[in-house]
Design an enzyme around this catalytic site. Structure first.
Site, PDB file in Angstrom:
ATOM      1  CD  GLN A 196      -1.209  -0.176   3.712  1.00  0.00           C
ATOM      2  OE1 GLN A 196      -1.577  -1.309   3.996  1.00  0.00           O
ATOM      3  NE2 GLN A 196      -1.628   0.908   4.363  1.00  0.00           N
ATOM      4  CB  CYS A 202      -4.744  -1.608   5.300  1.00  0.00           C
ATOM      5  SG  CYS A 202      -5.704  -0.810   6.623  1.00  0.00           S
ATOM      6  CG  HIS A 346      -3.083  -2.910   9.577  1.00  0.00           C
ATOM      7  ND1 HIS A 346      -3.099  -2.161   8.416  1.00  0.00           N
ATOM      8  CD2 HIS A 346      -2.324  -4.001   9.289  1.00  0.00           C
ATOM      9  CE1 HIS A 346      -2.383  -2.758   7.483  1.00  0.00           C
ATOM     10  NE2 HIS A 346      -1.909  -3.885   7.984  1.00  0.00           N
TER      11      HIS A 346
END
Length: 402
Positions: A196, A202, A346
């Site tokens: 990324q 993400c 995340h």
């Protein structure tokens, strides 16, 4: 004879100059660090003693390997301070007893934790989820008491079941664990690891990974088509925020609004930054109707069952630790790692689980979006059935194509 020696030396130096780039690419930063650590014997009475000369050599190697050029002397001084602290952190981790994982210094070594959070994460919880969390707080104590009572009853029943089973069949727990393995990668229907870069999207890569595998399962295709994470980051603005974070449900809702279609990576390539949403000259894949559901919070058993039955699973993790930042290999375990849904920051994808016969630990196999040089070729192994480690089952979604 002297002439030959001189000629050989000149040829050697020319060769080294020509292949210096290859040399830096072939030798990892951590291997370079370890060569100094072993030679200088920095491990003295379980403490590290790093001299300035050694740190300067490692710093120079790092800057050359990753092409670091700073805007001013002051910035370089600050980056060096961050690098030195991270160097010490990684080296001191090697002194920890009973480690089940290994860390390594990598390309993030001169980043602050704030920069790492900004560039390499990007999971945000939805407004409705945040509201539900607030609304449910006053019911917390009642639910907690109920869970404790249910847990006690469950433990009592489980104790008698296991006692009776062991009496009849013997205790073969370790043998069962050693064969407890499932991995969608073995079926060759998980796409390659992506990077990324410096964009907190993400969630877009995790969403694309889920849909890529589901499309192969639906069509029984022999080939995996990479879908466009850039399209999700650019265009799914209702609930997502480009490089500043997003989640799985808003991403799916956007695609449903497009008639269940998604662009291929080849026609809408990744740029590493948010762009204006493109709508023309795209090769769109018709996924059909996309359905999704959530794993019950904290239920790792259900997570494993859904993984086998439906495909890879979108998860949130609390990755707010240098152990994630510098993870190299092994089964990651973090004591007291947060598990609350609102702490997840995340997005990754669970593709399987297994049991490490050497470490004697079950683990989840998780695909990340930080490139193949991070972790185990871009993958993380995280402790399984260990109290919902870092929220592995706190914010998990599965999908279906119908």
């Amino acid at each position: 004879m002297k002439t030959y020696r001189i000629l050989f030396t000149v040829i050697l130096l020319i060769g080294l100059c020509r292949h210096s780039e290859g040399l830096f690419n072939s030798i990892s930063l951590q291997d370079y660090v370890d060569s100094f650590v072993d030679a200088a014997k920095f491990k003295i009475e379980e403490k590290l003693s790093l001299n300035d000369s050694t740190i300067s050599h490692i710093w120079s190697y790092f800057k050359t390997k990753y092409n670091r050029v700073y805007s001013s002397i002051d910035e370089e001084k600050e980056r060096f301070r961050v690098f030195r602290d991270h160097l010490r952190y990684v080296l001191e981790s090697k002194l920890e007893k009973l480690r089940t994982y290994e860390l390594e210094l990598n390309e993030f070594a001169d980043w602050t934790l704030e920069e790492f959070d900004l560039f390499k994460k990007g999971l945000i919880i939805s407004t409705s989820l945040r509201r539900n969390i607030i609304d449910n707080q006053h019911h917390y104590h009642l639910r907690r008491i109920k869970r404790i009572l249910n847990k006690r009853r469950y433990k009592n029943k489980r104790f008698f079941r296991e006692w009776f089973s062991n009496l009849i069949h013997g205790n073969d727990k370790n043998n069962n664990q050693s064969t407890d393995l499932f991995d969608w990668r073995t079926k060759s229907i998980v796409s390659s690891v992506k990077n990324q870069l410096k964009c907190g999207c993400c969630y877009a890569f995790a969403t694309a990974t889920i849909l890529e595998t589901l499309y192969v399962l639906k069509t029984k295709s022999q080939n995996i088509i990479d879908f466009s994470a850039q399209q999700i980051a650019d265009c799914s603005s209702n609930g997502n925020n480009g490089c500043s974070g997003g989640n799985f449900p808003p991403s799916v809702r956007y695609l449903l609004g497009q008639g269940g279609k998604i662009a291929t990576e080849a026609s809408y390539p990744y740029a590493g930054k948010k762009q204006t949403c493109q709508t023309n000259n795209l090769n769109q894949i018709d996924l059909g109707n996309i359905e999704y559901g959530a794993i019950p919070e904290g239920d790792e058993k259900n997570l494993a069952e859904v993984l086998m039955n439906y495909g890879p699973i979108f998860i949130g993790l609390d990755a707010d630790s240098k152990r994630f930042m510098f993870y190299k290999s092994g089964v990651l375990q973090i004591k007291n790692c947060p598990t609350r849904r609102q702490d997840m920051d995340h997005a990754m994808v669970v593709v399987g689980y297994g049991y490490d016969n050497i470490l004697k630990i079950p683990y989840w196999t998780i695909k990340n979006s930080w490139g193949t040089k991070w972790g185990e070729h871009g993958y993380l192994r995280l402790a399984k059935d260990s109290g919902n480690m870092c929220g592995i089952a706190s914010m998990a979604y599965y999908g279906k194509l119908t």
